[in-house]
Scaffold this active site. Structure first.
Site, PDB file in Angstrom:
ATOM      1  N   ILE A  84       0.848  -1.173   0.000  1.00  0.00           N
ATOM      2  CA  ILE A  84       0.000   0.000   0.000  1.00  0.00           C
ATOM      3  C   ILE A  84       0.891   1.231   0.000  1.00  0.00           C
ATOM      4  O   ILE A  84       1.933   1.250   0.648  1.00  0.00           O
ATOM      5  CB  ILE A  84      -0.940  -0.083   1.222  1.00  0.00           C
ATOM      6  CG1 ILE A  84      -2.123   0.842   1.120  1.00  0.00           C
ATOM      7  CG2 ILE A  84      -0.212   0.117   2.502  1.00  0.00           C
ATOM      8  CD1 ILE A  84      -3.217   0.451   2.111  1.00  0.00           C
ATOM      9  N   LYS A 122      -4.440   1.169  10.281  1.00  0.00           N
ATOM     10  CA  LYS A 122      -3.352   0.387   9.693  1.00  0.00           C
ATOM     11  C   LYS A 122      -2.701  -0.394  10.828  1.00  0.00           C
ATOM     12  O   LYS A 122      -1.917   0.156  11.611  1.00  0.00           O
ATOM     13  CB  LYS A 122      -2.330   1.284   9.001  1.00  0.00           C
ATOM     14  CG  LYS A 122      -1.271   0.461   8.276  1.00  0.00           C
ATOM     15  CD  LYS A 122      -0.448   1.303   7.337  1.00  0.00           C
ATOM     16  CE  LYS A 122       0.371   0.436   6.396  1.00  0.00           C
ATOM     17  NZ  LYS A 122       1.179  -0.582   7.047  1.00  0.00           N
ATOM     18  N   GLU A 179      -4.799  -8.963   9.231  1.00  0.00           N
ATOM     19  CA  GLU A 179      -3.583  -8.789  10.008  1.00  0.00           C
ATOM     20  C   GLU A 179      -3.623  -9.661  11.259  1.00  0.00           C
ATOM     21  O   GLU A 179      -4.603  -9.625  12.004  1.00  0.00           O
ATOM     22  CB  GLU A 179      -3.494  -7.304  10.418  1.00  0.00           C
ATOM     23  CG  GLU A 179      -2.131  -6.864  10.839  1.00  0.00           C
ATOM     24  CD  GLU A 179      -1.278  -6.391   9.653  1.00  0.00           C
ATOM     25  OE1 GLU A 179      -1.669  -6.595   8.478  1.00  0.00           O
ATOM     26  OE2 GLU A 179      -0.210  -5.811   9.925  1.00  0.00           O
TER      27      GLU A 179
END
Ligand code: IVH
Length: 712
Positions: A84, A122, A179
């Site tokens: 990203i 994130k 994640e």
């Protein structure tokens, strides 16, 4: 048991175990005891071992992991795992420039409506891809280079957050991306246990997550508190995903995946920037690490239209926060002595920019902590500065520790090879041999105070080591002098903070006794000191010579001896000599003196510097009326009553109230406890009032106190 019975029983056990798992891991509300759970689990394991045909790919027994692997298999990602793009500007311009770029790419006019985005966190862990076939978890992989990753299925099965079977109607193929991470509190708990076992602690949540997923032994991964958040999909067959990213995450949630609650849909860049700010402020309160927020174009159709540039999608960007962690090198470990004499090891660092500031020092708190972290000179360390918290060293990167070839001579003698072999000394036996060892030794506190060479005292049971030098230790001198001169000690008016600094720097004051040698001429020569104030100060110093034993004892600044203890001691012993010669047992006869206070007094007088400082004060002319000691408390209306004062009073100053209480035979203590009889609460009373209420202690105001003083 027939195979049919076994199959029924196994199915029941699986469902039962999964129900308890959910109660335990998701709802945090266990429904059975650990022992009962273990019994169910073992029964299922035994059944599956006895009837291999019953093995199921979604059995909870798979969560404990299978056999260790020699190496991981490679997994080709059918849909590449993209990286990203990162927005370099950590301010609100980051969101603005991403939005501007997209508007340009989409050829939107200035008047066209704002682009709709999905914004999320994130996460700071390890990206993984989970493959489900007909609803069953069949394979988990790391990202690797984006095209090929490693097969870490066994390890991912141990992550309780990851469903082994999807809920609802599952498509033939669904790859979920997200994640694997660790919560900070889980990591701390894990590390505490690891240390107790003598295992190495994990450095931080990110390394913890990445390291655990890449363990060849699934039992190790299974012992780590890993969690998972889903944030996207990869390969897909037989299912039409919803129209937006937001709805896609909702759908993943419905399949049984954890999706982070901190996500929004935003119209245009301003709302993105607001989300970035808001989450930035909450970073310390959120229990897991995230290093930024991710903005994604919400419409999947629009995402497709925008497509990719090399390995990065054009429709997403990571808008970071200033890093909270950075690596740097320890150049030295210094030991600082604080105002109370506490010794603090401080790591000197090669300057590093972290958490928005340049950090050059990090406290190691105390010797135990320094040794626990095993920070050494030359080490590469990870420094963390989160929010406004003081920077700390979270861990050492052991692979980077400077090592040296050492000559190993005797049992404990290491000599660097750089020295000549003859440096090995007179001993011939045993024969020296080479060995690699850390170049620098483990941290140890010096044997005496680095400032004044006095002995050190370790607080009983505590990790704090203090210099016993007290008044003669320059590091403690300023604090000691200010305390010595304070109103309730020697009451020397005009000896303030700035002046004490000047006198210490000028070398005029090394012990409190030297105060009594200050002259008007000398003081008047100091900057910002007139003849008149110099005269006043000398007069105040002179006046303080006539004092009381209680004030004198208090003024010495013995640890744990506050004003009220000093008074008790003076009353009990009557003479300084008697106090100085008292042993622990005698000291503990004094009201309110326990083993800790007794030890502080013994430590103080055991130090030659302190005895000398006391002698010098007496030689300088300090005097008081001595008595036979052990006199009874003066009888008064408040005899034997313990008071605590808090807040501000309408008429009385705090000190005046104190004097009045004491003259009436009462005692004033600083903290509320069960022994407190009254809390005198004024305006803006704080936590002491709460505590008193909690303990059911009598609360009075100034008027109430005045009444008590009159004996009403
Ligand atoms: S989306 C659009 N969303 O960032 C590209 N990635 O992806 C696909 N990461 O190491 C990734 N949180 O582990 C996406 N909410 C999030 C994320 C996220 C963290 C990580 C991911 C990978 C890196 C690049």
């Amino acid at each position: 048991m027939s195979i049919e019975d076994a199959a029924r029983r196994a199915e029941w056990l699986r469902r039962e175990i999964e129900t308890h798992n959910r109660a335990y891991y998701e709802l945090d509300a266990p429904t059975i005891t650990d022992a009962a759970y273990d019994a169910l689990f073992r029964e299922l394991q035994a059944l599956e071992a006895g009837y291999p045909a019953l093995a199921a790919p979604d059995s909870p027994t798979l969560r404990v992991g299978g056999r260790p692997l020699a190496q991981f298999e490679a997994v080709a990602h059918a849909v590449p795992m993209l990286s990203i793009q990162t927005e370099t500007d950590t301010g609100s311009r980051g969101a603005k420039s991403f939005d501007a770029r997209l508007r340009r790419e989409l050829e939107l006019s200035e008047t066209a409506p704002p682009i709709e985005y999905a914004a999320e966190l994130k996460f700071d862990g390890l990206a993984v891809s989970l493959r489900y076939e007909h609803g069953i978890f069949v394979r988990g992989a790391t990202r690797g280079d984006g095209l090929t990753g490693e097969n870490v299925t066994q390890n991912l099965r141990t992550v309780r957050d990851i469903p082994l079977r999807l809920q609802g109607l599952a498509p033939p193929v669904l790859e979920v991306r997200g994640e694997a991470y660790m919560r900070r509190d889980d990591l701390a708990r894990y590390n505490e246990k690891a240390r107790a076992r003598g295992d190495k602690p994990l450095v931080n949540p990110r390394n913890g997550a990445a390291g655990s997923i890449r363990q060849l032994d699934p039992a190790i991964a299974g012992s780590r508190p890993l969690k998972f958040f889903a944030y996207g999909i990869g390969a897909l067959e037989g299912w039409t995903p919803p129209a937006t990213h937001e709805e896609l995450l909702d759908a993943l949630e419905a399949f049984g995946f954890p999706v982070c609650e901190y996500r929004i849909v935003a119209q245009g860049w301003q709302q993105l920037a607001d989300f970035h700010d808001r989450m930035g402020e909450r970073r310390a309160q959120i229990p897991f690490d995230f290093d930024g927020v991710v903005y994604k174009v919400n419409s999947l159709t629009l995402q497709n239209r925008l497509g990719f540039r090399s390995r990065e999608p054009r429709w997403a960007v990571a808008h970071k926060y200033p890093a909270e962690e950075a690596r740097t090198i320890v150049t030295a470990i210094e030991v600082q002595v604080g105002r109370t004499g506490a010794l603090t090891p401080v790591a000197k660092l090669k300057p590093v920019f972290v958490g928005g500031v340049t950090v050059t020092n990090a406290t190691l708190h105390n010797e135990d902590e320094a040794r626990r972290k095993d920070v050494r000179v030359g080490d590469t360390v990870i420094v963390r500065r989160a929010g406004d918290v003081i920077p700390e060293i979270v861990g050492v990167v052991l692979e980077k520790r400077p090592m040296a070839q050492m000559l190993f001579c005797g049992r404990e003698t290491f000599l660097s090879l750089k020295k000549s072999a003859s440096g090995c000394g007179i001993r011939k036996e045993p024969i020296p041999y080479r060995k690699t060892a850390p170049r620098y030794p483990a941290f140890k506190l010096p044997a005496s105070c680095p400032e004044c060479d006095s002995g050190l005292v370790r607080e009983e049971g505590g990790a704090i080591v203090r210099c016993a030098g007290g008044l003669v230790c320059p590091a403690q001198l300023k604090g000691a002098l200010l305390h010595f001169a304070s109103r309730r000690a020697m009451d020397i008016e005009g000896l303030g903070d700035k002046l004490v600094d000047q006198l210490i720097v000028g070398g005029y004051l090394k012990t409190p006794a030297e105060l009594y040698a200050l002259t008007v001429a000398m003081l008047a020569s100091l900057p910002r000191m007139g003849e008149k104030s110099a005269e006043n100060l000398v007069a105040a110093i002179e006046k303080s010579k006539e004092t009381s034993l209680a004030r004198f004892i208090f003024a010495l600044g013995i640890r744990n001896v506050g004003e009220s203890t000093a008074k008790d001691l003076a009353r009990y012993f009557g003479k300084l000599a008697a106090l100085r010669e008292a042993d622990a047992a005698t000291l503990e006869k004094v009201p309110d003196v326990g083993p800790i206070v007794a030890e502080s007094i013994l430590d103080f007088f055991a130090e030659a510097h302190n005895r000398e400082a006391v002698e010098r004060l007496i030689a300088a002319g300090l005097h008081w009326k001595e008595s036979e000691g052990q006199v009874d408390e003066p009888p008064g209306p408040l005899s034997g009553k313990v008071f605590v004062l808090t807040g501000t009073f309408p008429k009385l100053k705090r000190d005046d109230a104190k004097t009045l209480i004491e003259n009436a035979g009462g005692k004033v203590s600083s903290a509320v406890s069960r022994k407190t009889d009254y809390l005198v609460a004024g305006e803006e009373a704080g936590s002491k009032l709460d505590k008193a209420k909690e303990l059911g202690i009598g609360i009075i105001d100034e008027a109430g106190l005045l009444q008590l003083l009159q004996g009403d």
